[in-house]
Design an enzyme around this catalytic site. Sequence first.
Site, PDB file in Angstrom:
ATOM      1  N   LYS A   1      -7.509  -1.541   6.475  1.00  0.00           N
ATOM      2  CA  LYS A   1      -7.790  -2.258   5.219  1.00  0.00           C
ATOM      3  C   LYS A   1      -6.838  -3.441   5.043  1.00  0.00           C
ATOM      4  O   LYS A   1      -7.237  -4.538   4.674  1.00  0.00           O
ATOM      5  CB  LYS A   1      -7.614  -1.312   4.019  1.00  0.00           C
ATOM      6  CG  LYS A   1      -8.691  -0.255   3.894  1.00  0.00           C
ATOM      7  CD  LYS A   1      -8.635   0.442   2.547  1.00  0.00           C
ATOM      8  CE  LYS A   1      -7.490   1.411   2.381  1.00  0.00           C
ATOM      9  NZ  LYS A   1      -7.650   2.712   3.009  1.00  0.00           N
TER      10      LYS A   1
ATOM     11  N   ARG B   1     -12.548  12.495   4.896  1.00  0.00           N
ATOM     12  CA  ARG B   1     -11.256  13.168   5.061  1.00  0.00           C
ATOM     13  C   ARG B   1     -10.852  13.892   3.788  1.00  0.00           C
ATOM     14  O   ARG B   1     -10.273  14.974   3.814  1.00  0.00           O
ATOM     15  CB  ARG B   1     -10.171  12.148   5.432  1.00  0.00           C
ATOM     16  CG  ARG B   1     -10.256  11.662   6.864  1.00  0.00           C
ATOM     17  CD  ARG B   1      -9.355  10.457   7.081  1.00  0.00           C
ATOM     18  NE  ARG B   1      -7.970  10.729   6.819  1.00  0.00           N
ATOM     19  CZ  ARG B   1      -7.135   9.874   6.217  1.00  0.00           C
ATOM     20  NH1 ARG B   1      -7.549   8.684   5.839  1.00  0.00           N
ATOM     21  NH2 ARG B   1      -5.886  10.192   6.011  1.00  0.00           N
TER      22      ARG B   1
ATOM     23  N   HIS C   1       0.862  -1.181   0.000  1.00  0.00           N
ATOM     24  CA  HIS C   1       0.000   0.000   0.000  1.00  0.00           C
ATOM     25  C   HIS C   1       0.894   1.225   0.000  1.00  0.00           C
ATOM     26  O   HIS C   1       1.951   1.231   0.615  1.00  0.00           O
ATOM     27  CB  HIS C   1      -0.909  -0.002   1.232  1.00  0.00           C
ATOM     28  CG  HIS C   1      -2.134   0.841   1.048  1.00  0.00           C
ATOM     29  ND1 HIS C   1      -3.290   0.358   0.485  1.00  0.00           N
ATOM     30  CD2 HIS C   1      -2.376   2.141   1.328  1.00  0.00           C
ATOM     31  CE1 HIS C   1      -4.194   1.319   0.445  1.00  0.00           C
ATOM     32  NE2 HIS C   1      -3.664   2.410   0.945  1.00  0.00           N
TER      33      HIS C   1
ATOM     34  N   ASP D   1     -13.467   2.682   7.283  1.00  0.00           N
ATOM     35  CA  ASP D   1     -12.538   3.429   6.438  1.00  0.00           C
ATOM     36  C   ASP D   1     -13.223   3.909   5.166  1.00  0.00           C
ATOM     37  O   ASP D   1     -12.953   5.005   4.689  1.00  0.00           O
ATOM     38  CB  ASP D   1     -11.302   2.597   6.075  1.00  0.00           C
ATOM     39  CG  ASP D   1     -10.308   3.442   5.291  1.00  0.00           C
ATOM     40  OD1 ASP D   1      -9.876   4.479   5.842  1.00  0.00           O
ATOM     41  OD2 ASP D   1     -10.015   3.131   4.134  1.00  0.00           O
TER      42      ASP D   1
ATOM     43  N   SER E   1      -6.275   4.227   8.613  1.00  0.00           N
ATOM     44  CA  SER E   1      -6.933   4.036   7.318  1.00  0.00           C
ATOM     45  C   SER E   1      -6.259   2.907   6.539  1.00  0.00           C
ATOM     46  O   SER E   1      -6.905   1.963   6.075  1.00  0.00           O
ATOM     47  CB  SER E   1      -6.857   5.347   6.527  1.00  0.00           C
ATOM     48  OG  SER E   1      -7.188   5.136   5.176  1.00  0.00           O
TER      49      SER E   1
HETATM   50  N1  URA Z   1      -4.012   5.596   1.593  1.00  0.00           N
HETATM   51  C1  URA Z   1      -5.030   5.217   2.401  1.00  0.00           C
HETATM   52  O1  URA Z   1      -5.634   4.170   2.213  1.00  0.00           O
HETATM   53  N2  URA Z   1      -5.350   6.017   3.424  1.00  0.00           N
HETATM   54  C2  URA Z   1      -4.715   7.187   3.676  1.00  0.00           C
HETATM   55  O2  URA Z   1      -5.071   7.850   4.640  1.00  0.00           O
HETATM   56  C3  URA Z   1      -3.652   7.579   2.820  1.00  0.00           C
HETATM   57  C4  URA Z   1      -3.318   6.761   1.773  1.00  0.00           C
END
Ligand code: URA
Length: 423
Positions: free
Chosen positions: A183, A164, A78, A157, A179
């Site tokens: 996930k 956000r 990620h 999220d 966040s």
């Molecule tokens: N990627 C995400 O999933 N969340 C964030 O807050 C920033 C990047």
Amino acid sequence: MTPALIIAKKRDGLELSREEIAAFVQGFARGEVPDYQMAALAMAVYLRGMTTEETAALTEEMLASGVRLSWRKKVDKHSTGGIGDKTSLILAPLLACCGLAVPMISGRGLGATGGTLDKLEAIPGFRTDLSLAEVQDITQRVGCVITGASDEIAPADKKLYALRDVTATVPSIPLITASIMSKKLAESLDALVLDVKFGSGAFMKSLAGARQLAHSLVSTGRRMGVRTTALLTDMNQPLGRMVGNLVEVHEALDILKGRGPADVWEVTRELGAELLVSTGVATDADAARTRLREEIESGRALAKFREMVLAQGGDLARLPAIGKGVNVTARRGGCVGEIETERLGLAIIELGGGRKKMGDAIDHSAGLEMLVRIGDTVQRGQRLAKLFGPEEKTSHVKPLIASAIDIQDSPRDPLPRIVERIE
Ligand code: URA
């Protein structure tokens, strides 16, 4: 639980208890705490920060808002968000070719940064709203899937991310950690690699800030039993040449065909190598790099990407071609110095390629091709970039792009892409 009291406590800089965080997040996920109270709490967190314990509680409660997927030898990567970052599109099929399962839960554009889901939706028919059963089925059959948080997987999220994006509460270490990690932990991973970006196009502008974020992410992952590493990568200029949705799908396809910009391949390869070594698929980083190159050169990674797209309803045969584009030229000669990369991301939003408020529709054809990089010498009148999108918008955005690319008299050294590894 009285949401306003919890908001006030964080507003006043006090530490929230696990019970308070749990009640707030679960209430929000169930729809009992309204968006405006969650947005207020997000702003209080943004301004006051969170302790390690609070961040861990927030992550775990966001994770607990949905189910956890369970497979074997599962990996994911990620990114903390950047401009021109299409590595997920390449890495998911590449890792699946190496025998790993990649149940990737990605995001949409956030602030000025692009989102993997928005990019993939440039492919006609491509679905990013898969059910839990579909995610499990496609991961088992194909080896990789890229989908969004849903009402079943990390629903807190899904809702907070969108809030956000439009309430100026993105660049907060606890909110980014919770966040991303809620996930990723929902995927019940064996190994995770994080691409933590710093610079003018990242949420963390400084290397020190990115390092702090990387430590927060890695320690949260390890605490939850996932082998987690992070690479700190430079985002002082876009990754690759293409920025936008459709144009980035084309660039990802180029890389999968063994072509495309070297920096995109370098970052993708190094992130992939982390996971091949963490899972024992490769004995060391060199063996991992060789394996990844082979999967590209054999055409297997491209075939796997096509298989994943098909399984998610997409039709690559109907992928629109990139338009002709409008040139942005240099107003003077010299050397490309700073690039205001965030401004390039904002320009894409102005072109219609991102959202200004929740639920805005996206024009996937809006995009940008960078024709210069930091350190390049340019002549007056030389093309710096090409813009794609509706004519009335490109003419308005052209000066924004020109002003984002600073041309200086003194030469500048190009920057390395990968700066540090955090374990
Ligand atoms: N990627 C995400 O999933 N969340 C964030 O807050 C920033 C990047």
